[in-house]
Every structure is written in structure tokens, then in C-alpha cells.
Write a protein that holds these residues in place. Sequence first.
Motif, short mmCIF file in Angstrom:
data_model
loop_
_atom_site.label_atom_id
_atom_site.label_comp_id
_atom_site.label_asym_id
_atom_site.label_seq_id
_atom_site.Cartn_x
_atom_site.Cartn_y
_atom_site.Cartn_z
N PHE A 77 -7.26 0.60 -0.42
CA PHE A 77 -6.64 1.62 0.42
C PHE A 77 -7.48 1.87 1.68
CE2 PHE A 77 -4.14 3.23 -3.34
CZ PHE A 77 -2.91 3.04 -2.74
N ALA A 101 0.80 -1.22 0.00
CA ALA A 101 0.00 0.00 0.00
C ALA A 101 0.83 1.27 0.00
CB ALA A 101 -0.96 -0.01 1.20
N GLU A 102 1.84 1.36 0.87
CA GLU A 102 2.65 2.57 0.95
C GLU A 102 3.35 2.84 -0.37
OE1 GLU A 102 2.77 4.81 3.16
OE2 GLU A 102 1.75 3.87 4.85
N HIS A 106 0.82 3.87 -3.05
CA HIS A 106 0.34 5.23 -2.75
C HIS A 106 1.36 6.27 -3.19
CE1 HIS A 106 -1.24 8.65 -0.42
NE2 HIS A 106 -2.39 8.00 -0.47
N HIS A 141 -5.87 4.23 4.33
CA HIS A 141 -5.44 5.33 3.46
C HIS A 141 -6.64 6.01 2.82
CE1 HIS A 141 -1.65 3.06 3.70
NE2 HIS A 141 -1.03 4.16 3.31
N ASP A 142 -6.52 7.31 2.62
CA ASP A 142 -7.51 8.05 1.86
C ASP A 142 -7.00 8.17 0.43
OD1 ASP A 142 -9.76 9.55 1.28
OD2 ASP A 142 -8.75 11.45 1.69
N PHE A 143 -7.81 7.77 -0.54
CA PHE A 143 -7.35 7.74 -1.93
C PHE A 143 -8.35 8.49 -2.80
CE2 PHE A 143 -6.90 5.36 -6.06
CZ PHE A 143 -5.63 5.81 -6.35
N THR A 197 -6.70 -0.37 4.45
CA THR A 197 -5.41 -0.13 5.11
C THR A 197 -5.36 1.23 5.79
OG1 THR A 197 -4.40 0.81 3.12
CG2 THR A 197 -4.26 -1.58 3.40
#
Length: 482
Positions: free
Chosen positions: A126, A98-99, A102, A131-133, A129
Motif C-alpha cells: 500500500f 490496491a483500491e 483497500h 495508501h495509508d494502511f 501505491t
Amino acid sequence: MPAYCVGIQFVIRPPFFPVPALPKSSLSRLAFVDLETTGGTATSDRITEIGIIEVDEAGVREWSSLVNPEMPIPPFIQSLTGITNEMVADAPTFAELAEQVHERLADRIFIAHNARFDHGFLKNEFRRTGHDFRPAVLCTVRLSRKLFPGFARHNLDTLVERHRLQVSQRHRALGDAQLIWQFWQKLGDEHSAEVIQDAVDRLLSRPTAPSRLDALQIDALPSSHGVYLFYGENDLPLYIGKANNLRRRVLAHFSTDHSSSKEQALSQQVERIEWIHAAGELGALLKEADLVKRLMPAQNVKLRQNEEICSWRLLQRDGRVKLALADTEDLFFGHDPELYGLYTSRRKATEAMKAIADAHALCHQELGLEKRRAGKACFASQVKKCLGVCAGREPVEEHNARVRAALENMRLQAWPYAGAIGIREGESLHVIDAWAYLGTIDARDDPTILTARGRRRFDRDVYQILRKWLPRMDGQIVRLSS
């Protein structure tokens, strides 16, 4: 490292921009993306492979990785993509990637073919996990339609043939991302930089979800007929609307170019969206009118229930035409063919009828709009605003005829059926009785579950909707009772 094994494929090429005249601020950082997945539902299926081509001033970089979906890959998908359960068994999960993903997509225009699919899957992954996408998204299907409107088909295989794109490995993430990148480079062969820029700008000016609203609620909206409900902080709806395309209509509310301050304020308050499917446009109109009256949303005005709806009834007594007010408590309201006009209060009805009488030189006394004074003509006849039926100067028959002519375009259509009817629309049946909407059921169900509830009041909005729709739905009407 062999292609498409677990890991990445990383290539650096010199910078190449097919339309160098485009402003760098808008199109200098691009990401061409393709995914392979276990199926077509973003909320339940998972990603099996990611392919990204980064394009910027520094060059072109390709990256791909298999992804362990943490669920079995269906045999059909394995056959289509060539990605097997064994291939992804030791691959990193999306959470582990993910990181890195991103970072590769950050501050870039997200470009994909049928971008809603790829964007939806990544947004869901995302979200899992934390994260805002929310990238700027450009769909090359829509771009192709806009730039090549003369063609009917715009799927990736069609673009490969039409633009002679070089296929490396179809239905694999990086291979399909390469095709999208090639298509982008071909645009400059047939269109000027200005035309491409304009098309991209229009497609990128898509509405975005309000900050308080979970964007996944928008992703779940279908592109079909229905009714949508906007909610704020509590369980009372802010606004209810109907749409022929729910997704498109809801997104239009959230346009950055709001048509009014009211629309902008509504967008800022929305925290939750609900929607109800409708078989077609008529079903959406009826359901919207019904819900607005029952739930009374703060931002709806036109369809709100009016406590008093009245009409003028034309009566003939002793050869003279008279007027009397009737309201929806009258059992014959909606059935009587001698009702004229719809008003929200008796005061408004009286004011409107007096204005009509004055405009057509009709007698207020004769119509019953003012008390008759024994042996005396009305005041209007003295100032030539009445032709004198009250004073014997105009024959009663002529005055009667002029009254009917003046009111004819205000006549309410009487309910044209002996009882309740059903209107078929798709697989649904809309049940109506005397201009009152009783509800919608599956066309195979027994309509008496609605008609047995008893008579409902005449509904002005249903009346106005059905006046337009009944003529075009004649072949779909089922008589339910007599």
C-alpha cells in the motif's frame, strides 16, 4: 471460473457468528486474510496471491486473486504454493488491485495467522501505491496462545489437527484464510463469549505508531537486545533507552494508555527511530550508559554525565583515621580500596558525611570535617553528639573502629584486575578498564584497538552495572593487560 485462476472467487453465505454475545461494535466487521509471497522479507519480496474472507452482519464473503509480483518467484516457493511464474504473468499487479483490496479491508479488524507477516507485506504494498494502511490487527497465533496456554505449538498445521479444521488447499491464500475463519468459529466451542472478548480486547489494545513516525521504522525493529534512539525534528536524540526486546519496548512507549504525561509528550514528538543491536542485556546496558553521556538526550536524566564525581578516601596518619575528598581526576580513583561513597559534588559529599558522623557520634574534628582548635574539644562533644575522642575521653583506636564500621557499607569496590578486561557476551567482547567502558568489538577482533586509546575516567554508571554483572560473568572474563 476455476479456483485460483487470475481473478476472484466470490461467495456469499448467511451471517454466522460463533460468539453472538460479543458486542457488534467491536467484532461485527472482520476480515480474515492470508497472502502468498515470493519470500519472507516485506520490504523486498512481493505478494503473489491474496485471500480475504469478509464477515459482517450481511454475511460471509470470500475473495481471492493472484497478483503479478513483478519479480520471479523462487523455485522453492513455487513448489510450496503451486503458484508459478506462468500463473501470475497475466495477473493484475498489486497497484491495480490496491483500491479494491483497500475497500475490502477498510474499517475491519484485520485477522491473520502470524499477522505481522501479512500486515507487513500489505503495508509495504500500500505504501508503494500511496495508501495509508493502519487497521486494527489481530493475530490468531497470539489469540491461540492466550486461549489455549496449555499447548506449546500454535502454527496453522497444528491448529488444523487440534481443532479438526477442514483443509481445502493448504499454502494458497484463500484456503489458508478459510482455516483461520474456521478456527475463529471453533473458539466458541471451548470458551465463553466473555473470555474470547477479553482476549481479543487485550490483543487489540496494541500500541500504534505516533502520527509523525513512519510505521515502517517500527516494523524493522528486531525482537532482540539493543539500544534505541528517539529523534524529533533535529539530529539530537530526544531519548535513549535499552531493551531486551527492542520491538516490544519501543511499542510500549506508544501505548494509548500512557503511564505519564512525559511519556505521552515523548510519543507525540518522535519522528525517527534508530537502533543498535547488542549481544545481550549487559551490552545493551553499557551501550545505553555510553550513548546517553555522549549525546545528552533531552529526556534522559539518570545516566547523564556528571562533571564532578567524588568520594571520601580514608587515610590513616599517626594512628588516626582521617577523611580526604578524591575525584575522578585522581589516578587511583577506582583502584583504591579505601574509597567510600559516590557524590556529584563536594558540597553534597561534605553534607552527607557530616550527617553520618552525627548519626554515629563521630568527631567532626577528628575526621577533618572541621578545623581543629588547639587544645579545645569539638562543639559536638559538649552536647554529647561526639563521644569525646577530641577531648581524650574516647580512645583513638575505638573511634577509628567506629568510623570504619559506620562507612563499611559505603565502601567502593576497587577494580579487581591488574588492567583492562574483556567480557564475552555472545559473539561480542565488552572492554572495560578500571570501571570505564572502552567499547564493544567482535570477540575475534584485536582489543588493543580500544585499550590503546588510553585511560578513561571512572564511570559511576558502569561501576553500578558491573558490580551486579561481574560475579555472574566470571567464566566469560578475558584478562587483556597487566
